[in-house]
Design an enzyme around this catalytic site. Structure first.
Site, short mmCIF file in Angstrom:
data_model
loop_
_atom_site.label_atom_id
_atom_site.label_comp_id
_atom_site.label_asym_id
_atom_site.label_seq_id
_atom_site.Cartn_x
_atom_site.Cartn_y
_atom_site.Cartn_z
N PRO A 239 0.81 -1.21 0.00
CA PRO A 239 0.00 0.00 0.00
C PRO A 239 0.85 1.26 0.00
CG PRO A 239 -0.66 -1.52 1.74
CD PRO A 239 0.68 -1.92 1.27
N GLU A 240 0.58 2.10 -0.96
CA GLU A 240 1.20 3.41 -1.05
C GLU A 240 0.09 4.43 -0.76
OE1 GLU A 240 3.57 3.72 -4.67
OE2 GLU A 240 3.63 1.55 -4.83
N LYS B 290 1.96 7.35 4.01
CA LYS B 290 1.46 5.97 4.04
C LYS B 290 0.97 5.58 5.44
CE LYS B 290 4.96 4.87 0.58
NZ LYS B 290 6.20 4.12 0.33
N ARG C 73 2.40 -10.88 5.52
CA ARG C 73 3.85 -10.90 5.76
C ARG C 73 4.26 -10.39 7.14
NH1 ARG C 73 6.85 -8.89 0.43
NH2 ARG C 73 8.61 -9.73 1.60
N ARG D 61 20.24 18.30 -3.51
CA ARG D 61 20.77 16.95 -3.29
C ARG D 61 21.39 16.42 -4.57
NH1 ARG D 61 18.95 13.84 0.60
NH2 ARG D 61 17.95 14.86 2.36
N ARG E 194 15.75 -1.50 -5.41
CA ARG E 194 14.33 -1.66 -5.77
C ARG E 194 14.21 -1.96 -7.25
NH1 ARG E 194 10.99 0.59 -2.07
NH2 ARG E 194 9.65 -1.06 -2.78
#
Length: 272
Positions: free
Chosen positions: A2-3, A60, A108, A147, A260
Site C-alpha cells: 500500500p502506497e 502511508k 507478511r 541533493r 528496488r
DNA sequence: GAAGACCTGCTA
DNA sequence: TAGCAGGTCTTC
C-alpha cells in the site's frame, strides 16, 4: 504494497463503514510484534474502552485519533489490509460497538500499529504529504536542487515526500519522461516542474481508481471491501518490463536501482 | 550506497 | 527450488 492511494482508499472506506465514533470493546492480537514496542497486554489495556474519534492519513500512515487523547498510527508496509470479515491472516482484531468488527490482515507480518501520545513523534520524520498543499513546486525544486542523488530513490525517500512507493514512483518518472538514474541536481527547471506535476497526477489518478493491485493472490492489495482497485488498468511502467512503451514502443527495461526493482523506458525517459 | 533483517506466498 | 514482491529500519 500500500502506497498513498491505497492507504487513502482504505481510510475513506473505514469512514464510510462508520468506524469513526465507535468504541473499541475488545482487542485481540494474534501477532504480538504488530504493536511493538508495546506488549499485546499493554496495547490492549490502553486502547480498550476508548472511542475512535477520527480516521485520517498522512503519507502511508493511517491514524486513528482516540477520545483518550492518544493516537494509533498504522503502517501497512508490504501487505497490511483491513476487512470487516474474518480471514486467515488476521493479526489484530478490534471488536467495536454496535456489532462491527475490524480485522487487520497482514500476510507478511511487516505492518505496525503504534500507540502514541502525539502523532508528531512519528510524523515529524516525514516530508510533506504528496497530495497536500504543503508539497509545493518550490519545495520540490529546492529539495531536488540541494541533493546529489539518483532521482528514483530520492522521490521514494519519505523524509522528502511522503506517500510515493515503488509503483507510483516508476509511474511518475515514466510520465515525466525522466530516467530513474538521473541525479536530482541534474534536473532542469522544466523537468523538475514536470516531475512535480506527474507525482501529483499519478497519485490523484490512483486514489480515483481506488488503488493498484497486481493480481488476485493473498499478498496483493485489497481494499476494505475485498476489491482490487482499478488502477492497474492505467499503469504505464510498473510491472510492464519487456512490453512496449505506450509512448514510443521501445520495450520497457527492468533494472535494480537502490535495491528496488525499477521499470522504465530506456529511450523516451531522458538520460540528461 | 549497499546489504541484511523482518515475513509469507507466488511465480518462473 | 530459487528468486522475487507494493516498505522501512539497522548496520556497515
Amino acid at each position: 504494497m500500500p502506497e498513498l492511494p491505497e492507504v487513502e482508499t482504505i481510510a475513506r472506506q473505514l469512514r464510510a463503514r462508520g468506524v469513526e465514533g465507535r468504541e473499541i470493546l475488545s482487542v485481540k492480537i494474534n501477532w504480538a510484534r504488530t504493536v511493538e514496542p508495546l506488549s499485546a497486554a499493554s496495547f490492549s489495556k490502553q486502547v480498550r474502552g476508548t472511542i475512535i474519534d477520527e480516521i485520517s492519513r498522512v503519507g502511508k500512515w493511517m491514524m486513528f485519533s482516540l477520545c483518550s487523547g492518544k493516537t494509533i498510527l498504522i503502517h501497512l508496509r508490504m501487505a497490511g489490509s483491513f476487512s470487516m470479515e474474518p480471514g486467515q491472516h488476521d493479526r489484530l482484531v478490534l471488536k467495536l460497538s454496535d456489532g462491527l468488527t475490524l480485522h487487520y490482515r497482514d500476510t507478511r507480518k511487516f505492518g505496525r500499529w503504534k500507540l502514541v501520545d502525539d502523532p508528531q513523534e512519528i510524523l515529524c520524520k516525514l516530508g510533506p504529504d504528496a497530495l497536500t498543499r504543503n508539497f509545493t513546486q518550490k519545495y520540490f525544486r529546492d529539495a531536488v536542487g540541494n541533493r546529489h542523488r539518483m532521482i528514483k530513490p530520492f522521490i521514494l525517500d519519505q523524509s522528502i515526500i511522503a506517500g510515493l512507493g515503488n509503483i507510483y514512483a516508476d509511474e511518475a518518472l515514466w510520465e515525466a519522461m525522466i530516467h530513474p538514474e538521473r541525479l536530482s541536481d541534474s534536473l532542469s527547471a522544466v523537468e523538475c516542474a514536470t516531475l512535480f506535476k506527474a507525482i501529483k497526477h499519478v497519485l490523484k489518478v490512483g486514489v480515483k481508481n481506488r488503488g493498484t493491485s497486481l493480481g488476485e493472490g493473498k499478498t496483493n492489495y485489497r481494499d476494505v471491501e475485498g476489491e482490487t482497485g482499478e488502477n492497474r488498468a492505467v499503469v504505464k511502467a510498473y510491472g510492464r518490463s519487456g512490453q512496449p512503451c505506450i509512448r514510443c514502443e521501445t520495450l520497457l527495461e527492468k533494472r535494480t536501482i537502490a535495491q528496488r526493482g525499477t521499470t522504465f523506458c530506456p529511450v523516451c525517459q531522458s538520460h540528461r
